[in-house]
Design a protein around this motif. Structure first.
Motif, mmCIF file in Angstrom:
data_model
loop_
_atom_site.group_PDB
_atom_site.id
_atom_site.type_symbol
_atom_site.label_atom_id
_atom_site.label_comp_id
_atom_site.label_asym_id
_atom_site.label_seq_id
_atom_site.Cartn_x
_atom_site.Cartn_y
_atom_site.Cartn_z
ATOM 1 N N VAL A 31 -38.683 6.206 -23.587
ATOM 2 C CA VAL A 31 -38.693 6.871 -22.289
ATOM 3 C C VAL A 31 -39.067 5.953 -21.134
ATOM 4 O O VAL A 31 -38.764 6.246 -19.983
ATOM 5 C CB VAL A 31 -39.620 8.110 -22.306
ATOM 6 C CG1 VAL A 31 -39.090 9.163 -23.268
ATOM 7 C CG2 VAL A 31 -41.038 7.716 -22.662
ATOM 8 N N GLU A 32 -39.724 4.814 -21.412
ATOM 9 C CA GLU A 32 -40.171 3.917 -20.351
ATOM 10 C C GLU A 32 -39.049 3.057 -19.772
ATOM 11 O O GLU A 32 -39.211 2.428 -18.744
ATOM 12 C CB GLU A 32 -41.269 2.967 -20.866
ATOM 13 C CG GLU A 32 -42.484 3.668 -21.424
ATOM 14 C CD GLU A 32 -42.340 3.975 -22.909
ATOM 15 O OE1 GLU A 32 -41.364 3.533 -23.545
ATOM 16 O OE2 GLU A 32 -43.213 4.677 -23.440
ATOM 17 N N LEU A 33 -37.897 3.003 -20.416
ATOM 18 C CA LEU A 33 -36.816 2.118 -20.017
ATOM 19 C C LEU A 33 -36.121 2.637 -18.758
ATOM 20 O O LEU A 33 -35.696 3.789 -18.706
ATOM 21 C CB LEU A 33 -35.795 2.001 -21.160
ATOM 22 C CG LEU A 33 -34.715 0.947 -21.001
ATOM 23 C CD1 LEU A 33 -35.312 -0.454 -20.988
ATOM 24 C CD2 LEU A 33 -33.709 1.061 -22.142
ATOM 25 N N ASP A 34 -36.032 1.785 -17.734
ATOM 26 C CA ASP A 34 -35.308 2.134 -16.508
ATOM 27 C C ASP A 34 -33.831 1.864 -16.754
ATOM 28 O O ASP A 34 -33.357 0.734 -16.609
ATOM 29 C CB ASP A 34 -35.814 1.324 -15.323
ATOM 30 C CG ASP A 34 -35.106 1.687 -14.021
ATOM 31 O OD1 ASP A 34 -34.221 2.568 -14.035
ATOM 32 O OD2 ASP A 34 -35.438 1.078 -12.993
ATOM 33 N N CYS A 35 -33.105 2.879 -17.116
ATOM 34 C CA CYS A 35 -31.703 2.747 -17.534
ATOM 35 C C CYS A 35 -30.757 2.457 -16.381
ATOM 36 O O CYS A 35 -29.600 2.134 -16.594
ATOM 37 C CB CYS A 35 -31.254 4.011 -18.261
ATOM 38 S SG CYS A 35 -32.216 4.339 -19.745
ATOM 39 N N ARG A 36 -31.229 2.578 -15.154
ATOM 40 C CA ARG A 36 -30.383 2.292 -13.999
ATOM 41 C C ARG A 36 -30.436 0.829 -13.603
ATOM 42 O O ARG A 36 -29.560 0.342 -12.899
ATOM 43 C CB ARG A 36 -30.801 3.159 -12.819
ATOM 44 C CG ARG A 36 -30.602 4.648 -13.083
ATOM 45 C CD ARG A 36 -31.306 5.468 -12.061
ATOM 46 N NE ARG A 36 -32.741 5.173 -12.221
ATOM 47 C CZ ARG A 36 -33.707 5.629 -11.460
ATOM 48 N NH1 ARG A 36 -33.420 6.409 -10.462
ATOM 49 N NH2 ARG A 36 -34.963 5.331 -11.678
ATOM 50 N N ALA A 37 -31.465 0.113 -14.053
ATOM 51 C CA ALA A 37 -31.641 -1.292 -13.671
ATOM 52 C C ALA A 37 -30.666 -2.178 -14.429
ATOM 53 O O ALA A 37 -30.158 -1.805 -15.483
ATOM 54 C CB ALA A 37 -33.079 -1.724 -13.970
ATOM 55 N N GLY A 38 -30.402 -3.346 -13.892
ATOM 56 C CA GLY A 38 -29.597 -4.319 -14.600
ATOM 57 C C GLY A 38 -28.319 -4.696 -13.883
ATOM 58 O O GLY A 38 -28.099 -4.362 -12.727
ATOM 59 N N THR A 39 -27.475 -5.393 -14.607
ATOM 60 C CA THR A 39 -26.221 -5.918 -14.085
ATOM 61 C C THR A 39 -25.067 -5.090 -14.632
ATOM 62 O O THR A 39 -25.021 -4.802 -15.827
ATOM 63 C CB THR A 39 -26.049 -7.392 -14.514
ATOM 64 O OG1 THR A 39 -27.227 -8.118 -14.151
ATOM 65 C CG2 THR A 39 -24.841 -8.022 -13.869
ATOM 66 N N VAL A 40 -24.126 -4.747 -13.759
ATOM 67 C CA VAL A 40 -22.993 -3.900 -14.150
ATOM 68 C C VAL A 40 -21.715 -4.736 -14.185
ATOM 69 O O VAL A 40 -21.427 -5.478 -13.249
ATOM 70 C CB VAL A 40 -22.821 -2.718 -13.170
ATOM 71 C CG1 VAL A 40 -21.630 -1.856 -13.561
ATOM 72 C CG2 VAL A 40 -24.094 -1.895 -13.104
ATOM 73 N N PHE A 41 -20.974 -4.599 -15.278
ATOM 74 C CA PHE A 41 -19.691 -5.276 -15.437
ATOM 75 C C PHE A 41 -18.593 -4.236 -15.565
ATOM 76 O O PHE A 41 -18.807 -3.168 -16.132
ATOM 77 C CB PHE A 41 -19.694 -6.161 -16.693
ATOM 78 C CG PHE A 41 -20.683 -7.282 -16.621
ATOM 79 C CD1 PHE A 41 -20.344 -8.481 -16.018
ATOM 80 C CD2 PHE A 41 -21.953 -7.134 -17.143
ATOM 81 C CE1 PHE A 41 -21.254 -9.524 -15.938
ATOM 82 C CE2 PHE A 41 -22.872 -8.164 -17.073
ATOM 83 C CZ PHE A 41 -22.525 -9.364 -16.462
ATOM 84 N N SER A 42 -17.406 -4.557 -15.061
ATOM 85 C CA SER A 42 -16.278 -3.632 -15.177
ATOM 86 C C SER A 42 -15.475 -3.874 -16.449
ATOM 87 O O SER A 42 -14.571 -3.118 -16.760
ATOM 88 C CB SER A 42 -15.355 -3.761 -13.960
ATOM 89 O OG SER A 42 -14.836 -5.069 -13.887
ATOM 90 N N ASP A 43 -15.843 -4.925 -17.194
ATOM 91 C CA ASP A 43 -15.106 -5.270 -18.411
ATOM 92 C C ASP A 43 -16.111 -5.689 -19.485
ATOM 93 O O ASP A 43 -17.017 -6.481 -19.213
ATOM 94 C CB ASP A 43 -14.140 -6.422 -18.115
ATOM 95 C CG ASP A 43 -13.220 -6.699 -19.277
ATOM 96 O OD1 ASP A 43 -12.071 -6.252 -19.224
ATOM 97 O OD2 ASP A 43 -13.655 -7.353 -20.245
ATOM 98 N N GLU A 44 -15.942 -5.169 -20.686
ATOM 99 C CA GLU A 44 -16.892 -5.466 -21.758
ATOM 100 C C GLU A 44 -16.917 -6.943 -22.114
ATOM 101 O O GLU A 44 -17.956 -7.478 -22.488
ATOM 102 C CB GLU A 44 -16.591 -4.622 -22.997
ATOM 103 C CG GLU A 44 -17.662 -4.741 -24.055
ATOM 104 C CD GLU A 44 -17.504 -3.753 -25.187
ATOM 105 O OE1 GLU A 44 -18.441 -3.666 -26.006
ATOM 106 O OE2 GLU A 44 -16.477 -3.059 -25.272
#
Length: 119
Positions: A31-44
């Motif tokens: 539950v402590e993980l900020d799932c919105r944080a991080g880097t977003v890629f459009s391709d796997e």
């Protein structure tokens, strides 16, 4: 995990059950993980490259990174494993009885079953 950069694959949002950090955190009871944080890629493939380069942790298709897992370039240290992808083998209906198509179908099915046993 709290200090890791989360790598996201944006394209997965088009799937019925996408592999998201929110889904992973819920199944892992993290539950402590900020799932919105991080880097977003459009391709796997970009997320794979970023993970290999040490830029963060990612939820990746094991079928795409199997060689990297086997060689130790990438690690799958713990679960939960999210089985959320659906793949479809398509071919013209008129080729259904073609031995080459049947062989390809059998091989793909065997590979899929084998990869499920690995993880």
């Amino acid at each position: 995990m709290l200090k890791q950069n989360l790598l996201h694959c944006e394209w997965q949002s088009t799937l019925r059950k996408p592999s998201t950090w929110r889904t992973w955190a819920q199944r892992a009871a993290f539950v402590e993980l900020d799932c919105r944080a991080g880097t977003v890629f459009s391709d796997e493939s970009h997320a794979i490259s970023a993970a290999i380069a040490g830029q963060g942790v990612a939820l990746l298709s094991t079928s795409l990174i199997e060689p990297e897992l086997r060689s130790g370039v990438l690690l799958q240290p713990f679960g939960p494993v999210l089985n959320t992808y659906a793949f479809y083998l398509v071919y013209p209906e008129t080729r259904e009885a073609d031995p080459h198509v049947q062989d390809a179908c059998a091989w793909i099915h065997a590979q899929a079953q084998a990869s499920l046993l690995l993880f």
